[in-house]
Design an enzyme around this catalytic site. Structure first.
Site, PDB file in Angstrom:
ATOM      1  N   ARG A 280       3.976  12.471   1.188  1.00 46.48           N
ATOM      2  CA  ARG A 280       2.657  12.704   0.792  1.00 46.48           C
ATOM      3  C   ARG A 280       2.751  14.296   0.108  1.00 46.48           C
ATOM      4  O   ARG A 280       2.526  15.249   0.759  1.00 46.48           O
ATOM      5  CB  ARG A 280       1.463  13.021   1.952  1.00 46.48           C
ATOM      6  N   GLU A 352       2.678   2.483   3.184  1.00 48.08           N
ATOM      7  CA  GLU A 352       2.279   2.169   1.807  1.00 48.08           C
ATOM      8  C   GLU A 352       3.200   2.666   0.639  1.00 48.08           C
ATOM      9  O   GLU A 352       3.646   3.610   0.728  1.00 48.08           O
ATOM     10  CB  GLU A 352       0.726   2.749   1.606  1.00 48.08           C
ATOM     11  N   SER A 355      -0.239  -0.140  -3.966  1.00 48.28           N
ATOM     12  CA  SER A 355      -1.707  -0.590  -3.568  1.00 48.28           C
ATOM     13  C   SER A 355      -2.187  -1.313  -4.933  1.00 48.28           C
ATOM     14  O   SER A 355      -2.386  -0.797  -6.032  1.00 48.28           O
ATOM     15  CB  SER A 355      -2.616   0.604  -3.388  1.00 48.28           C
ATOM     16  N   ARG A 394       8.112   7.457  -2.816  1.00 47.44           N
ATOM     17  CA  ARG A 394       8.244   6.635  -1.585  1.00 47.44           C
ATOM     18  C   ARG A 394       9.206   5.784  -1.408  1.00 47.44           C
ATOM     19  O   ARG A 394      10.146   5.249  -0.438  1.00 47.44           O
ATOM     20  CB  ARG A 394       6.826   6.243  -1.186  1.00 47.44           C
TER      21      ARG A 394
END
Length: 426
Positions: A280, A352, A355, A394
RNA sequence: GGAGAGGUGGCUGAGUGGUCGAAAGCGGCGGAUUGCUAAUCCGUUAAGGAUGUCAACAUCCUUCGAGGGUUCAAAUCCCUCCCUCUCCGCCA
């Protein structure tokens, strides 16, 4: 933006679908809509007479009437009276219209009929899994930020000096790995039929409104104070707005774009969460997939888009699962969303990494993105779809953990080796 | 930052006060014709909204970058703002 006609004609249906995401009252909106139409009818009636007078006077003068004659004078008088009356109605109508528009802009999209009902992420539905996740024994897998710092390819501490917390600097093989991932993802998606774009990432207010980030989520984006410009939170925003206020030809659909862009998010309200590592950050890289499609094909194109994103994870041999978001967890503009979650062994969790949403005509209506079928009358709104293919940071985190070896080195996924010309990060 | 030009329909581009929603061309659509692979000719073709026993349709309103003003009447005149382009300066 929802269709005011649909709300007007079928308020209970719209309200019921909205209730599945939260609490919404359509009554104020319906009242305003009613008032607006009444005012408009009244005003346009007066306007019609006023236009008539305008024409009449012109004709008479051209035909030789004396402009000072009583006939002409009385028409002028009537015209002036009408102008005053209209002048009183206009501000009222404008005020109601803008209230209506403001209300309409704050309503989220209606969930699709097939979206599972639910209140929070607890109620999301797992669709499928791929790959064998590695369940760590005795916490033998270092979290990605530790292995990254051990390898000297990630630096968080120094980034604080440069910017703030939640920023990272990639060094040496880390920077190269990031670039390799971007190039790899773009190459694959271009091969899959997407046309690459590299859009502006400073975005104006109108653009953020069209894609749904504004007015509701202003605190989520960075703003350049001196200008009407914001830092793009996702390439979805500039790509949507590439076609704002355009009428496309039906033959040009679907339009498929992929884009690498940095993304910027304030992450307001997430102070305690994911404070370490690459998960994040305020700034991260992403390769985005985006489609503008004919409404008839949007369901199918959505499945294809998800498959295109999954293909990247598969080729990188990273275990993941596909989750369908429930109504309560859906993003503002989305009608149906699949999240791809990658396996992060150090956390013993899926996180995640992509998306993929179908926004149907919600963004198109806000942005005025329409298409015309040749031979047919009128225009229709396109459907817009977006998805990450993938979030690069990520992905790097997932590689640093899933490809970690006992000697604290990290293997380079085979698919990336042609890009990195390195088999192991040491 | 300084100087100038300009923003008109899917596109190019005319239009400086009245029947202009807007010439012309291109493109699109429909048709005619021709044996020469596409040409020629004719017709048609903006969007949004409201209303109507709204499906095809009809009527009205709005829209020529945005907002305001003048006028019975504005694409056209006046004011403010935004944006684009060209030249100069500065600069990656």
């Amino acid at each position: 933006m929802l269709d005011i006609k649909q709300i007007r004609e079928n308020p209970s249906f719209v309200e019921e679908r909205l209730q599945s995401r939260g609490s919404y009252d359509l009554q104020p909106l319906l009242t305003l809509d009613q008032q607006q139409r009444e005012l408009e009818a009244k005003r346009s009636h007066l306007q019609a007479r006023s236009n008539e007078i305008g024409k009449l006077v012109g004709q008479k003068i051209k035909a030789g009437s004396d402009p000072q004659s009583t006939e002409i004078q009385s028409l002028r008088q009537e015209g002036n009276d009408l102008k005053n009356e209209i002048g009183e109605l206009e501000p009222q109508e404008r005020e109601i219209k803008s209230q209506l528009a403001d209300l309409l802009l704050t309503l989220p999209n209606l969930p699709s009929e097939s979206t599972p009902l639910g209140n929070s992420e607890e109620d999301n539905v797992e669709v499928r899994r791929w790959g064998d996740e590695y369940i760590p024994q005795n916490s033998d897998i270092l979290p990605h930020w530790e292995i990254g710092e051990h390898l000297g390819i990630l630096n968080f501490e120094r980034s604080v000096k440069v910017a703030q917390s939640r920023f990272v600097t990639l060094i040496g093989s880390g920077a190269a790995l990031e670039r390799a991932l971007i190039q790899f993802m773009l190459d694959r998606q271009i091969a899959a039929g997407y046309t690459e774009v590299l859009p502006p990432i400073l975005i104006n207010t109108q653009s953020l409104t069209a894609s749904g980030q504004l007015p509701k989520f202003a605190e989520e984006s960075f703003k350049c104070a001196a200008d009407d410009l914001w830092l793009s939170p996702t390439a979805e925003v500039p790509i949507t707005n590439l076609y704002r206020e355009e009428i496309l030809a039906a033959e040009d659909l679907p339009i498929n774009h992929c884009a690498y862009t940095p993304c910027f998010r304030r992450e307001a309200g997430s102070y305690g969460r994911d404070t370490r590592g690459l998960i994040r950050l305020h700034q991260f890289n992403k390769v985005e997939l985006y489609k503008l499609v004919h409404p008839d094909t949007s369901e199918h194109e959505h499945q294809k888009l998800v498959a295109n994103a999954e293909a990247i994870l598969q080729e990188l041999q990273l275990p993941y699962r596909v989750i369908e978001l429930c109504t309560g967890d859906l993003g503002f503009s989305a009608t149906k969303t699949y999240d791809l979650e990658v396996w992060l062994p150090s956390a013993n969790k899926y996180r995640e990494i992509s998306s993929c949403s179908n926004c149907r005509d919600f963004q198109a209506r806000r942005g005025g993105i329409r298409f015309k079928e040749s031979g047919k009358k009128g225009t229709q709104f396109v459907h817009t779809l977006n998805g990450s293919g993938l979030a690069v940071g990520r992905t790097m985190a997932a590689i640093l953990e899933n490809y970690q070896q006992p000697d604290k080195t990290v293997r380079v996924p085979e698919a990336l080796q042609p890009y990195l010309r390195q088999e192991v990060l040491t």
